[in-house]
Design a protein around this motif. Sequence first.
Motif, PDB file in Angstrom:
ATOM      1  N   THR A 371       0.807  -1.222   0.000  1.00  0.00           N
ATOM      2  CA  THR A 371       0.000   0.000   0.000  1.00  0.00           C
ATOM      3  C   THR A 371       0.840   1.272   0.000  1.00  0.00           C
ATOM      4  N   GLY A 372       2.133   1.142   0.216  1.00  0.00           N
ATOM      5  CA  GLY A 372       2.965   2.339   0.279  1.00  0.00           C
ATOM      6  C   GLY A 372       4.440   1.994   0.259  1.00  0.00           C
ATOM      7  N   ILE A 373       5.259   3.040   0.378  1.00  0.00           N
ATOM      8  CA  ILE A 373       6.720   2.921   0.330  1.00  0.00           C
ATOM      9  C   ILE A 373       7.307   3.628   1.547  1.00  0.00           C
ATOM     10  N   VAL A 374       8.338   3.037   2.128  1.00  0.00           N
ATOM     11  CA  VAL A 374       9.021   3.618   3.288  1.00  0.00           C
ATOM     12  C   VAL A 374      10.470   3.911   2.907  1.00  0.00           C
ATOM     13  N   VAL A 375      10.903   5.146   3.187  1.00  0.00           N
ATOM     14  CA  VAL A 375      12.288   5.557   2.952  1.00  0.00           C
ATOM     15  C   VAL A 375      12.860   6.030   4.285  1.00  0.00           C
ATOM     16  N   GLU A 376      14.068   5.565   4.624  1.00  0.00           N
ATOM     17  CA  GLU A 376      14.718   5.968   5.871  1.00  0.00           C
ATOM     18  C   GLU A 376      16.091   6.570   5.580  1.00  0.00           C
ATOM     19  N   VAL A 377      16.369   7.712   6.230  1.00  0.00           N
ATOM     20  CA  VAL A 377      17.680   8.368   6.155  1.00  0.00           C
ATOM     21  C   VAL A 377      18.261   8.350   7.564  1.00  0.00           C
ATOM     22  N   SER A 378      19.383   7.696   7.741  1.00  0.00           N
ATOM     23  CA  SER A 378      19.960   7.535   9.083  1.00  0.00           C
ATOM     24  C   SER A 378      21.430   7.932   9.087  1.00  0.00           C
ATOM     25  N   ASP A 379      21.926   8.279  10.286  1.00  0.00           N
ATOM     26  CA  ASP A 379      23.350   8.604  10.470  1.00  0.00           C
ATOM     27  C   ASP A 379      23.871   7.876  11.695  1.00  0.00           C
ATOM     28  N   ASP A 380      25.177   7.909  11.876  1.00  0.00           N
ATOM     29  CA  ASP A 380      25.795   7.239  13.022  1.00  0.00           C
ATOM     30  C   ASP A 380      26.304   8.238  14.052  1.00  0.00           C
ATOM     31  N   GLY A 381      25.605   9.383  14.149  1.00  0.00           N
ATOM     32  CA  GLY A 381      25.990  10.399  15.124  1.00  0.00           C
ATOM     33  C   GLY A 381      25.496  10.084  16.519  1.00  0.00           C
ATOM     34  N   LYS A 382      25.365  11.111  17.333  1.00  0.00           N
ATOM     35  CA  LYS A 382      24.962  10.898  18.724  1.00  0.00           C
ATOM     36  C   LYS A 382      23.445  10.780  18.892  1.00  0.00           C
ATOM     37  N   GLY A 383      22.692  11.050  17.831  1.00  0.00           N
ATOM     38  CA  GLY A 383      21.246  10.913  17.911  1.00  0.00           C
ATOM     39  C   GLY A 383      20.565  12.098  18.574  1.00  0.00           C
ATOM     40  N   PHE A 384      19.287  11.921  18.870  1.00  0.00           N
ATOM     41  CA  PHE A 384      18.497  12.999  19.449  1.00  0.00           C
ATOM     42  C   PHE A 384      18.592  12.991  20.969  1.00  0.00           C
ATOM     43  N   ALA A 385      18.559  14.183  21.534  1.00  0.00           N
ATOM     44  CA  ALA A 385      18.413  14.287  22.986  1.00  0.00           C
ATOM     45  C   ALA A 385      16.992  13.895  23.364  1.00  0.00           C
ATOM     46  N   LYS A 386      16.748  13.635  24.642  1.00  0.00           N
ATOM     47  CA  LYS A 386      15.434  13.196  25.088  1.00  0.00           C
ATOM     48  C   LYS A 386      14.373  14.254  24.761  1.00  0.00           C
ATOM     49  N   GLY A 387      13.328  13.826  24.061  1.00  0.00           N
ATOM     50  CA  GLY A 387      12.233  14.724  23.694  1.00  0.00           C
ATOM     51  C   GLY A 387      12.494  15.563  22.465  1.00  0.00           C
ATOM     52  N   GLU A 388      13.690  15.460  21.898  1.00  0.00           N
ATOM     53  CA  GLU A 388      14.034  16.287  20.749  1.00  0.00           C
ATOM     54  C   GLU A 388      13.375  15.790  19.459  1.00  0.00           C
ATOM     55  N   GLU A 389      13.003  14.488  19.433  1.00  0.00           N
ATOM     56  CA  GLU A 389      12.406  13.917  18.224  1.00  0.00           C
ATOM     57  C   GLU A 389      11.146  14.653  17.783  1.00  0.00           C
ATOM     58  N   THR A 390      10.403  15.203  18.740  1.00  0.00           N
ATOM     59  CA  THR A 390       9.149  15.889  18.415  1.00  0.00           C
ATOM     60  C   THR A 390       9.358  17.366  18.094  1.00  0.00           C
ATOM     61  N   LYS A 391      10.573  17.876  18.319  1.00  0.00           N
ATOM     62  CA  LYS A 391      10.819  19.300  18.114  1.00  0.00           C
ATOM     63  C   LYS A 391      11.579  19.616  16.835  1.00  0.00           C
ATOM     64  N   VAL A 392      12.229  18.598  16.249  1.00  0.00           N
ATOM     65  CA  VAL A 392      13.146  18.876  15.138  1.00  0.00           C
ATOM     66  C   VAL A 392      12.434  19.443  13.909  1.00  0.00           C
ATOM     67  N   PHE A 393      11.109  19.193  13.802  1.00  0.00           N
ATOM     68  CA  PHE A 393      10.380  19.690  12.634  1.00  0.00           C
ATOM     69  C   PHE A 393       9.770  21.069  12.868  1.00  0.00           C
ATOM     70  N   GLN A 394       9.978  21.631  14.052  1.00  0.00           N
ATOM     71  CA  GLN A 394       9.487  22.976  14.318  1.00  0.00           C
ATOM     72  C   GLN A 394      10.355  24.008  13.598  1.00  0.00           C
ATOM     73  N   ARG A 395       9.720  25.058  13.144  1.00  0.00           N
ATOM     74  CA  ARG A 395      10.457  26.094  12.421  1.00  0.00           C
ATOM     75  C   ARG A 395      11.463  26.801  13.335  1.00  0.00           C
ATOM     76  N   PHE A 396      12.717  26.907  12.843  1.00  0.00           N
ATOM     77  CA  PHE A 396      13.825  27.573  13.522  1.00  0.00           C
ATOM     78  C   PHE A 396      14.363  26.792  14.713  1.00  0.00           C
ATOM     79  N   TYR A 397      13.919  25.539  14.863  1.00  0.00           N
ATOM     80  CA  TYR A 397      14.539  24.733  15.912  1.00  0.00           C
ATOM     81  C   TYR A 397      15.817  24.108  15.342  1.00  0.00           C
ATOM     82  N   SER A 398      16.907  24.238  16.033  1.00  0.00           N
ATOM     83  CA  SER A 398      18.172  23.669  15.563  1.00  0.00           C
ATOM     84  C   SER A 398      18.932  23.088  16.749  1.00  0.00           C
ATOM     85  N   GLY A 399      19.664  22.004  16.460  1.00  0.00           N
ATOM     86  CA  GLY A 399      20.449  21.359  17.501  1.00  0.00           C
ATOM     87  C   GLY A 399      21.790  22.039  17.690  1.00  0.00           C
ATOM     88  N   ASP A 400      22.702  21.293  18.295  1.00  0.00           N
ATOM     89  CA  ASP A 400      24.011  21.869  18.600  1.00  0.00           C
ATOM     90  C   ASP A 400      24.762  22.284  17.345  1.00  0.00           C
TER      91      ASP A 400
END
Length: 441
Positions: A371-400
């Motif tokens: 019924t659909g297609i799944v595409v995943e883009v992954s890296d081997d960095g340190k990952g997200f901080a706790k709770g950051e997964e829900t904020k990364v798509f907010q406008r002007f939110y940026s990590g370190d």
Amino acid sequence: MKIGAKLLSTYFLLIISIFLITSLTFHFIAQRYLIHETKQQLHKEASVVSQLLGKTVLSSLMVKEQLVNRKALVVSERLLSSEMIIWNKNEEIIYTDLKDATLAEFRLEPKEKFVSETVAITSKNGKTKGYVTLVERLDEIKEINLLMRRSQLISLIISALIAVGLGVFFEKSLTRPIRRLTEHMKQFSLKGENKELELKSMDEVGELADSFYALSRRLKQYDVDQKVFFQNASHELKTPLMAIQGNAEGILDGVVTGEDVNASLNIIIAESQRLKRIVEGITYLAKLESVEESFVFRGESLDVIVGEAVESVRSLAEQRGIELVVDSCVMEPVLVDCEKMRRAFINLLGNAIRYAKFKVAVTSEVLKDNTGIVVEVSDDGKGFAKGEETKVFQRFYSGDAGGSGIGLAITKAIIEGHGGVITAYNRELGGAVFRIKLMRK
């Protein structure tokens, strides 16, 4: 007209229609029924009298004696209002209890004003000796019908009054929550708190109230998001502007001289380019989220789009020493806006390269139910901080090590414009994963 008035009007028209139809139908049916029943009763009584008189000679004296008989009286009491005519086969009247005027009227208009039944009087050998006729006036039948109609009218009026009372009660019970909801909606404001109206209604009104509450919550959230957006936008724009202004004033005032002038000019150029990218990102995001922006879909393989995006960021990955790995087995075309989808993957790959240590991987596959297609883009960095997964798509939110904070917001808008879903989470072995799910159209 308001809903309550419309409901009551319809209800009253329905009651009146039922009342009129019932009255007219009852009038004709009841009268026909009474005439039919009267004829049957007259025939039955005439048959009894015929059997009684069949045993005697048809003469005025003998008929009177027989009718005085107790059995005959019992029979006669069954139709107290009926009247009798007994006549021989020569049509000579032997006995009648009709008055002369009534008899004359019956002879002239037997069908218009009377109901009658005639039965032959036969002797033992089967010969007809005469006839017995029982007569009932139509006026008396109409009086009985009128009495029944009056009873029916009283019943209908009482029923109508009860129905009207119930209609008014149900109309108020239906429109009361609508009026309360209307008043609550009029008092709704984006500023301050809004008390939630308690409507214990399990019908469409309750569904309407739930829809309004959901809409009001979205409006409040949208208002909050807009305020945060403007605050973040002003902060992001202010930083390069201050750098540009500070270096320009230093050159103008002669504070910066010699070789430092070139360094200041390079800063001004770099910050101007950064400012340009931020403004372009904001403009593009605004277009994506506006109704006017349309997506131009055509059939294209995701492998081709991902490959083009990978080639666009390959030089950046080589500069940082990051390996790009593509593992895809989806060759069939899907309906996408190629330019926008390419930009979405470029944003995801650029973000992954920024945080990766050694490798960025892109994988794609068809869902098991096709019924659909799944595409995943992954890296081997340190990952997200706790709770950051829900904020990364907010406008002007940026990590370190983040950029302007516009890229992932643009990516989310593009994926949702395709009817898809994008989510972010941490890998079990470390690093961040962005998962895109696109449904077949």
